[in-house]
Design an enzyme around this catalytic site. Sequence first.
Site, PDB file in Angstrom:
ATOM      1  CG  HIS A  63      71.441   1.548 -58.702  1.00  0.00           C
ATOM      2  ND1 HIS A  63      72.202   1.134 -57.645  1.00  0.00           N
ATOM      3  CD2 HIS A  63      71.660   0.645 -59.691  1.00  0.00           C
ATOM      4  CE1 HIS A  63      72.857   0.029 -57.974  1.00  0.00           C
ATOM      5  NE2 HIS A  63      72.535  -0.296 -59.201  1.00  0.00           N
ATOM      6  CG  HIS A  65      70.576  -2.021 -61.890  1.00  0.00           C
ATOM      7  ND1 HIS A  65      71.889  -1.695 -62.129  1.00  0.00           N
ATOM      8  CD2 HIS A  65      69.898  -1.712 -63.015  1.00  0.00           C
ATOM      9  CE1 HIS A  65      72.000  -1.209 -63.358  1.00  0.00           C
ATOM     10  NE2 HIS A  65      70.809  -1.202 -63.913  1.00  0.00           N
ATOM     11  CG  ASP A  67      72.113  -6.094 -58.320  1.00  0.00           C
ATOM     12  OD1 ASP A  67      71.552  -5.295 -59.099  1.00  0.00           O
ATOM     13  OD2 ASP A  67      73.328  -6.024 -58.035  1.00  0.00           O
ATOM     14  CG  HIS A  68      71.600  -2.441 -55.951  1.00  0.00           C
ATOM     15  ND1 HIS A  68      72.687  -2.053 -55.214  1.00  0.00           N
ATOM     16  CD2 HIS A  68      72.090  -3.076 -57.047  1.00  0.00           C
ATOM     17  CE1 HIS A  68      73.802  -2.414 -55.851  1.00  0.00           C
ATOM     18  NE2 HIS A  68      73.470  -3.040 -56.964  1.00  0.00           N
ATOM     19  CG  HIS A 121      75.665   1.351 -62.406  1.00  0.00           C
ATOM     20  ND1 HIS A 121      76.293   0.282 -62.993  1.00  0.00           N
ATOM     21  CD2 HIS A 121      74.655   0.825 -61.658  1.00  0.00           C
ATOM     22  CE1 HIS A 121      75.684  -0.838 -62.633  1.00  0.00           C
ATOM     23  NE2 HIS A 121      74.686  -0.537 -61.820  1.00  0.00           N
ATOM     24  CG  ASP A 140      76.093  -1.328 -58.380  1.00  0.00           C
ATOM     25  OD1 ASP A 140      76.535  -1.659 -57.258  1.00  0.00           O
ATOM     26  OD2 ASP A 140      75.298  -2.036 -59.029  1.00  0.00           O
ATOM     27  CG  HIS A 178      78.059  -5.579 -56.683  1.00  0.00           C
ATOM     28  ND1 HIS A 178      77.351  -6.710 -56.986  1.00  0.00           N
ATOM     29  CD2 HIS A 178      77.287  -4.536 -57.062  1.00  0.00           C
ATOM     30  CE1 HIS A 178      76.190  -6.363 -57.542  1.00  0.00           C
ATOM     31  NE2 HIS A 178      76.125  -5.044 -57.594  1.00  0.00           N
TER      32      HIS A 178
HETATM   33 FE    FE Z   1      74.522  -3.994 -58.534  1.00  0.00          FE
HETATM   34 ZN    ZN Z   2      73.485  -1.844 -60.491  1.00  0.00          ZN
END
Ligand code: FE
Ligand code: ZN
Length: 263
Positions: A63, A65, A67-68, A121, A140, A178
């Site tokens: 996805h 985001h 942080d990915h 998410h 996530d 995570h």
């Molecule tokens: Fe994440």
């Molecule tokens: Zn995420």
Amino acid sequence: MTMTDPEALLTVVAVPCLQDNYAWLVQDRATGAVAVVDVPEAAPILKALAERGWTLGQILLTHHHDDHIAGVAELVAATGAKVFGATADAHRLPHLDQALRPGDAVRVGAERAVVLDVPGHTRGHIAFHFPEAHAAFTGDSLMAAGCGRLFEGTAAEMWASLSQFLGLPDDTLIGSGHEYAQTNLRFALSLTPDDPAVVARAADVAALRADGLPSLPVTLGEERATNPFLRAADPDYRAAAGGGRETAAETFARLRLLRDGFR
Ligand code: FE
Ligand code: ZN
């Protein structure tokens, strides 16, 4: 953690990134082909590849985001790997060499990952399921003893997404995005404090984390037994976790709200 099962078709390595993210290296044993699922940052992934003498061929994104995906450009520049991600989110993912629709298959060497559509998410969130190798990389969506927050989707959508994982075999290895297992298991214990499977897993995870080791991957069977969100499918669990005559989707929605307020 490197899985050492000699029968396994894939070697799976959790690469800790940023504060509490994981990138997942996946090597097809038969051909040596290597993919990574999600790229929070490039440096730890490059180091993990170099340590093993592996050559990265593919980047699979769950996805959009940050942080990915934040390390994608640097990782592509360093390795020339091809980038795969959801067609639905192509406008907000890094440049995709191949856009994926639900049900599409991605080959990693001789192995095959099927793209699952798992919104909730985020709208365009996908997961990568290797049906022959019995592994799934869930980002996530399904998380260790938990699930992602509902940023762009409804509880009903996330419940439908998680329900897809309930259909997979118990020995499916789950790699999620995570390291949240300890908080998630504290939440699970707040619902069913005496549940032996949850108590045992909380102890296992505490021991792993005390040694600085990832709590992942985990089998779907263990998730089924300990993850409150997956257990919403079980009427006995719904009763034990404070539900009255709820449907599974209603229990899921209630637990997700409780988890949002849990610290
Ligand atoms: Fe994440
Ligand atoms: Zn995420």
